[in-house]
Design a protein around this motif. Structure first.
Motif, PDB file in Angstrom:
ATOM      1  N   TRP A  50      14.807  28.001  18.053  1.00 25.28           N
ATOM      2  CA  TRP A  50      14.329  28.813  16.933  1.00 25.28           C
ATOM      3  C   TRP A  50      15.082  28.512  15.650  1.00 25.28           C
ATOM      4  O   TRP A  50      14.511  28.598  14.545  1.00 25.28           O
ATOM      5  N   GLY A  53      10.609  30.164   6.984  1.00 22.62           N
ATOM      6  CA  GLY A  53      11.720  30.157   7.934  1.00 22.62           C
ATOM      7  C   GLY A  53      12.029  31.513   8.531  1.00 22.62           C
ATOM      8  O   GLY A  53      12.739  31.601   9.528  1.00 22.62           O
ATOM      9  N   PRO A  86      10.610  32.518  12.645  1.00 22.49           N
ATOM     10  CA  PRO A  86      11.376  32.006  13.789  1.00 22.49           C
ATOM     11  C   PRO A  86      12.739  32.679  13.933  1.00 22.49           C
ATOM     12  O   PRO A  86      13.201  32.942  15.055  1.00 22.49           O
ATOM     13  N   PHE A  87      13.375  32.964  12.800  1.00 25.99           N
ATOM     14  CA  PHE A  87      14.667  33.642  12.829  1.00 25.99           C
ATOM     15  C   PHE A  87      14.536  35.031  13.444  1.00 25.99           C
ATOM     16  O   PHE A  87      15.336  35.432  14.301  1.00 25.99           O
ATOM     17  N   SER A 135      11.169  26.345   7.018  1.00 24.08           N
ATOM     18  CA  SER A 135      11.650  26.752   5.702  1.00 24.08           C
ATOM     19  C   SER A 135      11.493  25.616   4.704  1.00 24.08           C
ATOM     20  O   SER A 135      11.086  25.829   3.553  1.00 24.08           O
ATOM     21  N   ALA A 166      19.502  24.574  12.545  1.00 22.16           N
ATOM     22  CA  ALA A 166      18.708  24.613  11.315  1.00 22.16           C
ATOM     23  C   ALA A 166      18.918  23.352  10.483  1.00 22.16           C
ATOM     24  O   ALA A 166      17.966  22.848   9.863  1.00 22.16           O
ATOM     25  N   SER A 213      13.263  27.271  12.355  1.00 20.07           N
ATOM     26  CA  SER A 213      13.431  27.994  11.094  1.00 20.07           C
ATOM     27  C   SER A 213      13.805  27.045   9.954  1.00 20.07           C
ATOM     28  O   SER A 213      13.264  27.147   8.850  1.00 20.07           O
ATOM     29  N   SER A 230      21.396  37.169   8.699  1.00 16.67           N
ATOM     30  CA  SER A 230      20.290  36.550   7.968  1.00 16.67           C
ATOM     31  C   SER A 230      20.757  35.986   6.635  1.00 16.67           C
ATOM     32  O   SER A 230      20.379  34.879   6.249  1.00 16.67           O
ATOM     33  N   SER A 239      10.987  38.527   6.644  1.00 16.32           N
ATOM     34  CA  SER A 239       9.628  38.000   6.823  1.00 16.32           C
ATOM     35  C   SER A 239       8.697  38.360   5.675  1.00 16.32           C
ATOM     36  O   SER A 239       7.706  37.668   5.432  1.00 16.32           O
TER      37      SER A 239
END
Length: 252
Positions: free
Chosen positions: A136, A150, A153-154, A144, A81, A140, A172, A28
């Motif tokens: 989510w 993004g 949300p991840f 993103s 995604a 993301s 991640s 983040s």
């Protein structure tokens, strides 16, 4: 870009992204680099310059955290995604960046508030969920592509599972490696890559391993509890920044 002011903003932005991409803050913290780069370049130019650097960092991450990803979550998150990226590419010219940033900011702060309110009791780890992961994951991918946001949300989906910190980071790394690789094609089709932007990316490329190494050293020094504390704190900071950007767009 030959302007020294550009590099005065771009160098710390790339270092922040590198630290974030190595796992500290759950990814983040990278949001903080966007407003720095936006001081000297438009958001679309900044995104085009950053994407090759992100891919370079993704390659480093795939090597460093190979075998650490949680496959159950990745099977849910990645297809969702891809749908989010497709929607983002189709609606790129019509989506309000400010509204999207405000929404993600409020969701991020709300999630942090919920976690803090539950500190008086032990919150059991959640399990992978197709329903929540699809929502989510799609969010993301979409955010993103549209707003380079993004990460929140991840984190909102994965942090409650309380995975081992290296598994969290490995998941991640794989997730955003796929997202960033897929984004290349629509970026080209939308004309966001040109010789100037790619040359600038090349000039900044040596900073990618420096930032990544700094973040990796910090990651290895924190324990499991502190890792999630930093992750939640970074999510709160990112949420506040997104809300600030959204408010500035509407009020300015």
């Amino acid at each position: 870009m030959q302007d020294p002011l550009f590099y005065a903003a771009a160098i710390p932005a790339v270092l922040i992204v590198g630290i974030s991409k190595s796992g500290l803050g759950g990814g983040s913290l990278g949001i903080l680099s966007i407003p720095i780069l936006s001081l000297v370049a438009s958001p679309s130019v900044g995104a085009a310059i950053m994407l090759p650097l992100l891919i370079a960092m993704d390659i480093m991450g795939l090597i460093t955290f190979r075998g650490k990803g949680d496959l159950r979550n990745l099977r849910i998150l990645i297809p969702a995604a891809l749908v989010g990226i497709a929607i983002g590419a189709l609606t790129f010219r019509f989506t309000s960046d400010a509204m999207l940033r405000g929404l993600i900011g409020m969701l991020s702060i709300g999630f942090v508030a919920q976690r803090l309110l539950g500190r008086s009791r032990v919150l059991p780890p959640t399990l992978p969920s197709v329903a929540r992961g699809s929502v989510w994951g799609a969010m993301s991918g979409f955010t993103s592509f549209i707003a380079n946001a993004g990460g929140p949300p991840f984190v909102i989906y994965l942090a409650p599972q309380q995975l081992d910190k290296l598994v969290f980071v490995g998941t991640s790394v794989i997730f955003f490696s796929v997202i960033n690789a897929v984004k290349v094609v629509p970026f080209i089709l939308l004309g966001l890559f040109d010789a100037r932007n790619l040359t600038t990316s090349l000039a900044l490329l040596p900073l990618a391993p420096v930032g990544y190494w700094l973040g990796l050293k910090l990651l290895m020094k924190v324990d499991q509890v502190r890792f999630y504390q930093i992750t939640i704190a970074a999510l709160f900071v990112a949420g506040c920044k997104l809300l600030w950007d959204a408010a500035g767009a509407y009020l300015g």
